[in-house]
Design a protein around this motif. Structure first.
Motif, PDB file in Angstrom:
ATOM      1  N   MET A 152       0.809  -1.264   0.010  1.00 49.45           N
ATOM      2  CA  MET A 152      -0.063  -0.079  -0.028  1.00 49.45           C
ATOM      3  C   MET A 152       0.883   1.198   0.031  1.00 49.45           C
ATOM      4  N   GLY A 153       0.749   1.979  -0.998  1.00 52.22           N
ATOM      5  CA  GLY A 153       1.642   3.242  -1.283  1.00 52.22           C
ATOM      6  C   GLY A 153       1.140   4.691  -0.400  1.00 52.22           C
ATOM      7  N   TYR A 154       1.895   5.714  -0.645  1.00 52.59           N
ATOM      8  CA  TYR A 154       1.362   6.872  -0.082  1.00 52.59           C
ATOM      9  C   TYR A 154       0.218   7.356  -0.431  1.00 52.59           C
ATOM     10  N   ALA A 155      -0.252   7.183  -1.467  1.00 50.40           N
ATOM     11  CA  ALA A 155      -1.527   7.526  -2.270  1.00 50.40           C
ATOM     12  C   ALA A 155      -2.739   7.245  -1.613  1.00 50.40           C
ATOM     13  N   HIS A 156      -2.421   6.238  -0.948  1.00 51.78           N
ATOM     14  CA  HIS A 156      -3.574   5.498   0.008  1.00 51.78           C
ATOM     15  C   HIS A 156      -3.854   6.689   1.039  1.00 51.78           C
ATOM     16  N   ASP A 157      -2.674   6.968   1.675  1.00 46.09           N
ATOM     17  CA  ASP A 157      -2.824   8.044   2.770  1.00 46.09           C
ATOM     18  C   ASP A 157      -3.285   9.415   2.458  1.00 46.09           C
ATOM     19  N   TYR A 158      -2.702   9.790   1.220  1.00 49.46           N
ATOM     20  CA  TYR A 158      -3.189  11.117   0.778  1.00 49.46           C
ATOM     21  C   TYR A 158      -4.687  11.127   0.352  1.00 49.46           C
ATOM     22  N   ALA A 159      -5.061  10.064  -0.256  1.00 46.27           N
ATOM     23  CA  ALA A 159      -6.471  10.065  -0.328  1.00 46.27           C
ATOM     24  C   ALA A 159      -7.474  10.072   0.860  1.00 46.27           C
ATOM     25  N   ALA A 160      -7.093   9.304   1.952  1.00 48.25           N
ATOM     26  CA  ALA A 160      -7.536   9.479   3.057  1.00 48.25           C
ATOM     27  C   ALA A 160      -7.639  10.685   3.810  1.00 48.25           C
ATOM     28  N   ALA A 161      -6.580  11.396   3.758  1.00 54.93           N
ATOM     29  CA  ALA A 161      -6.450  12.798   4.193  1.00 54.93           C
ATOM     30  C   ALA A 161      -7.293  13.650   3.459  1.00 54.93           C
ATOM     31  N   ILE A 162      -7.336  13.395   2.001  1.00 50.23           N
ATOM     32  CA  ILE A 162      -8.374  14.536   1.232  1.00 50.23           C
ATOM     33  C   ILE A 162      -9.729  14.305   1.603  1.00 50.23           C
ATOM     34  N   MET A 163     -10.136  12.908   1.994  1.00 46.40           N
ATOM     35  CA  MET A 163     -11.682  12.787   2.263  1.00 46.40           C
ATOM     36  C   MET A 163     -11.879  13.335   3.640  1.00 46.40           C
ATOM     37  N   ARG A 164     -11.067  13.427   4.561  1.00 44.56           N
ATOM     38  CA  ARG A 164     -11.239  13.838   5.997  1.00 44.56           C
ATOM     39  C   ARG A 164     -10.879  15.635   6.248  1.00 44.56           C
TER      40      ARG A 164
ATOM     41  N   GLY B 217      -9.457   3.802  -3.645  1.00 44.47           N
ATOM     42  CA  GLY B 217      -8.694   2.727  -3.026  1.00 44.47           C
ATOM     43  C   GLY B 217      -8.661   1.792  -3.748  1.00 44.47           C
ATOM     44  N   ALA B 218      -9.771   1.287  -4.304  1.00 45.21           N
ATOM     45  CA  ALA B 218      -9.759  -0.063  -5.285  1.00 45.21           C
ATOM     46  C   ALA B 218      -8.748   0.310  -6.463  1.00 45.21           C
ATOM     47  N   VAL B 219      -8.996   1.509  -6.975  1.00 43.52           N
ATOM     48  CA  VAL B 219      -8.135   2.081  -8.308  1.00 43.52           C
ATOM     49  C   VAL B 219      -6.625   1.694  -7.906  1.00 43.52           C
ATOM     50  N   LEU B 220      -6.287   2.377  -6.645  1.00 42.72           N
ATOM     51  CA  LEU B 220      -4.793   2.426  -6.407  1.00 42.72           C
ATOM     52  C   LEU B 220      -4.373   0.682  -6.104  1.00 42.72           C
ATOM     53  N   ASP B 221      -5.343   0.037  -5.470  1.00 40.74           N
ATOM     54  CA  ASP B 221      -5.108  -1.448  -5.258  1.00 40.74           C
ATOM     55  C   ASP B 221      -4.721  -2.183  -6.612  1.00 40.74           C
ATOM     56  N   ALA B 222      -5.458  -1.640  -7.541  1.00 42.63           N
ATOM     57  CA  ALA B 222      -5.571  -2.439  -8.967  1.00 42.63           C
ATOM     58  C   ALA B 222      -4.371  -1.849  -9.705  1.00 42.63           C
ATOM     59  N   VAL B 223      -3.855  -0.683  -9.920  1.00 35.50           N
ATOM     60  CA  VAL B 223      -2.779  -0.420 -10.715  1.00 35.50           C
ATOM     61  C   VAL B 223      -1.730   0.424 -10.086  1.00 35.50           C
ATOM     62  N   GLY B 224      -1.650   0.697  -8.714  1.00 34.51           N
ATOM     63  CA  GLY B 224      -0.907   1.338  -8.019  1.00 34.51           C
ATOM     64  C   GLY B 224      -1.181   2.716  -8.067  1.00 34.51           C
ATOM     65  N   ASP B 225      -0.255   3.390  -7.372  1.00 35.35           N
ATOM     66  CA  ASP B 225      -0.279   4.922  -6.816  1.00 35.35           C
ATOM     67  C   ASP B 225      -0.622   5.729  -8.084  1.00 35.35           C
ATOM     68  N   ARG B 226      -0.228   5.429  -9.206  1.00 37.36           N
ATOM     69  CA  ARG B 226      -0.309   6.222 -10.322  1.00 37.36           C
ATOM     70  C   ARG B 226      -1.712   6.419 -10.944  1.00 37.36           C
TER      71      ARG B 226
END
Length: 567
Positions: A1-13, A486-495
């Motif tokens: 799980m890359g940094y993009a997951h953390d950033y996406a969560a911060a955007i939502m919050r 989150g599912a997009v990031l899991d499927a193809v990575g942070d890009r």
């Protein structure tokens, strides 16, 4: 799980937990230019372009060409750039946006453009890498929006370098289905993809094969400081949507005239950055658009070159800041950027189809969008504070904007979104003729609304909007695109973060353009409590993230507006 997951969560919050630096205040007096500046670069004015008859918004949003694909030439390229990112006029109107007090002063003038941009900042850099088949000596050019001209940054054929950076087509996976997310869900069939987009068995290869047959490329970069000076850590989220608005404007404009735009978003980013003479920590390279060009196919492919742009953008700001979240997102989305996913890789991230058990509200057929593309783009604007609930939105116009949003959810190229729909769509209906107030999900395949919650949504909408430039209760409807980020990031990575947000940006541009063609007021905003929308729409179990809101409605008559057209 890359940094993009953390950033996406911060955007939502961020509506509840501010993103650092929480105490940041923009230094408006030391802000950057709204474009890059290359002192001493030769400037080549671009020619005029005549819009052919029949180049309507409806044709641009259609899923099928009605004739053979044409090739670009210089007037067509010029017209596309002018109508999308070029300056077309100056506007000043009595409205509710907070920057109204500054706009009468010439240095801060509000210059209109066909493409929408977060905060009206327009941070996308457009480069033209032209080979021998082009009308100018081969080289690298920068599109100077204020002059509607190309500035020569490098002389020499480096188109082979772009092709090498794009790499090989992705491996294909014939017959890969898009698995349902909810019981009864189904994927869009390959036949629903717009022309030029990959079929289920072809994948992104069609786009990279197109790149192999041309020596003309548009390259899209984003200079982060042009947005981050105002939005700091949030800026990466906004600029990725800006890339989607630009690409979608091009796709609508081109398809309306029998042309085609297919973006590639997987490539050796560092290699292209070296060619353009930029550092990726300052300016990310987000997309490459190969152009089918008159005469390009008959020329042998030139070898890759080692030349690079030596000219440097001259920054206006005395102080340029870097924000950790933006730097880390650039690094995360740049890593493995050349590893183009296999066709069908996004299948696990497909958007859920609205449940068949929900009450269905049939929609009327969409109205024909007969306005020509140029007129619609130049009339496009945001309806700051102008909505009037006393003049309800018609159901036909709402249906047309919903259909446009669905049509805009596919970016084509190598994004994988032509075969896997990753965006859902919801509608908060307040003042629309023939549709009871309530909260709905949109079933694009059936062109039907499905009722989630009855009752006027105005109080919820206004309570969870951060700014004072709109009264959401006065809208006819508010549309909300969602992506299972989150599912997009899991499927193809942070890009994949870039692709997810670009799709949402493309949807917003499609709705803006359709609303303009219909004479409907429209506004798009990101300043809302995302978590409250998740709770209101019941998205916890699907993992969908509401990423922006699109407001629709009739405006108050007799606006006090000033417009001066320059194109």
């Amino acid at each position: 799980m890359g940094y993009a997951h953390d950033y996406a969560a911060a955007i939502m919050r961020r509506g509840r937990v501010p993103m650092p630096p929480a105490d940041f205040v923009p230094d408006w007096a030391d802000g950057p230019r709204k474009t890059k500046f290359y002192p001493g670069a030769d400037t080549v004015p671009l020619p005029g372009h005549t819009m052919p008859s029949g180049a309507t918004v409806g044709r641009g949003l259609a899923t099928a060409h009605d004739g053979p694909e044409r090739a670009f030439d210089l007037p067509a390229l010029s017209g596309m750039l002018r109508d999308s990112y070029g300056l077309t006029g100056r506007r000043l109107g009595v409205q509710a946006n907070t920057d109204l007090g500054a706009l009468p002063f010439h240095p801060l003038a509000n210059w209109s453009r066909g493409t929408a941009s977060g905060g009206g900042l327009y941070p996308v850099s457009i480069y033209w890498v032209s080979g021998p088949s082009g009308p100018l000596p081969p080289g690298v050019h920068y599109y100077a929006t204020r002059h509607h001209a190309m500035q020569r940054l490098l002389t020499g054929d480096v188109s082979g370098e772009v092709r090498e950076a794009l790499g090989e087509p992705a491996p294909t996976t014939p017959g890969v289905p898009t698995p349902p997310v909810e019981p009864g869900a189904s994927a869009a069939s390959p036949s629903s993809a717009p022309p030029g987009e990959p079929a289920a068995t072809g994948g992104p290869a069609s786009a990279t094969e197109r790149a192999a047959g041309t020596d003309q490329f548009l390259v899209l970069g984003v200079k982060y400081w042009q947005n981050a000076f105002k939005y700091n850590s949030f800026s990466f989220h906004a600029v990725t949507m800006d890339v989607g608005t630009v690409v979608q404007t091009w796709r609508i404009w081109a398809r309306a005239q029998g042309l085609s735009v297919e973006p590639l978003m997987w490539f050796d980013e560092q290699r292209l950055a070296r060619l353009l003479g930029i550092r990726t920590q300052d300016e990310g390279v987000f997309a490459v658009v190969p152009l089918r060009w008159q005469g390009a196919g008959a020329r042998p492919a030139p070898p890759a070159a080692t030349a690079a742009v030596r000219r440097r953008d001259q920054e206006r700001s005395r102080t340029v800041l870097a924000f950790d979240a933006v730097t880390r997102m650039q690094e995360a989305t740049e890593e493995h950027a050349a590893r183009r996913p296999a066709a069908g890789a996004l299948a696990p991230a497909a958007a859920p189809v609205p449940g068949p058990g929900l009450p269905a509200v049939p929609l009327p057929a969409p109205l024909p969008l007969d306005a020509d593309v140029r007129t619609a783009l130049r009339d496009r604007r945001s309806s700051f504070g102008r909505f009037d609930a006393g003049r309800p939105l018609s159901a036909e116009r709402l249906a047309s904007c919903l259909a446009a949003a669905a049509a805009g959810a596919s970016l084509g190229g190598d994004t994988g979104t032509g075969t896997t729909p990753i965006a859902g769509l919801y509608a908060f209906v307040g003042h629309t003729e023939g549709i009871a107030p309530g909260t709905y999900s949109y079933d694009a395949a059936a062109h039907t609304l499905r009722l989630l919650k009855a009752g006027p949504p105005g109080t919820f909408l206004q309570k969870n909007y951060f700014l004072a430039n709109y009264n959401l209760e006065q809208t006819g409807a508010v549309l909300v695109p969602t992506v299972r980020t989150g599912a997009v990031l899991d499927a193809v990575g942070d890009r994949g973060y870039r692709i997810a947000n670009a799709v949402v940006g493309a949807i917003s541009q499609s709705v803006y353009t359709a609303a303009s063609a219909l004479g409907v007021g429209c506004g798009v905003a990101l300043g809302f409590d995302n978590i409250s929308y998740v709770e209101e729409l019941g998205l916890e179990r699907t993992g969908e993230a509401p990423l922006l809101i699109m407001m629709l409605g009739n405006e108050r008559p007799g606006p006090a507006d000033f417009r001066h057209e320059i194109a």
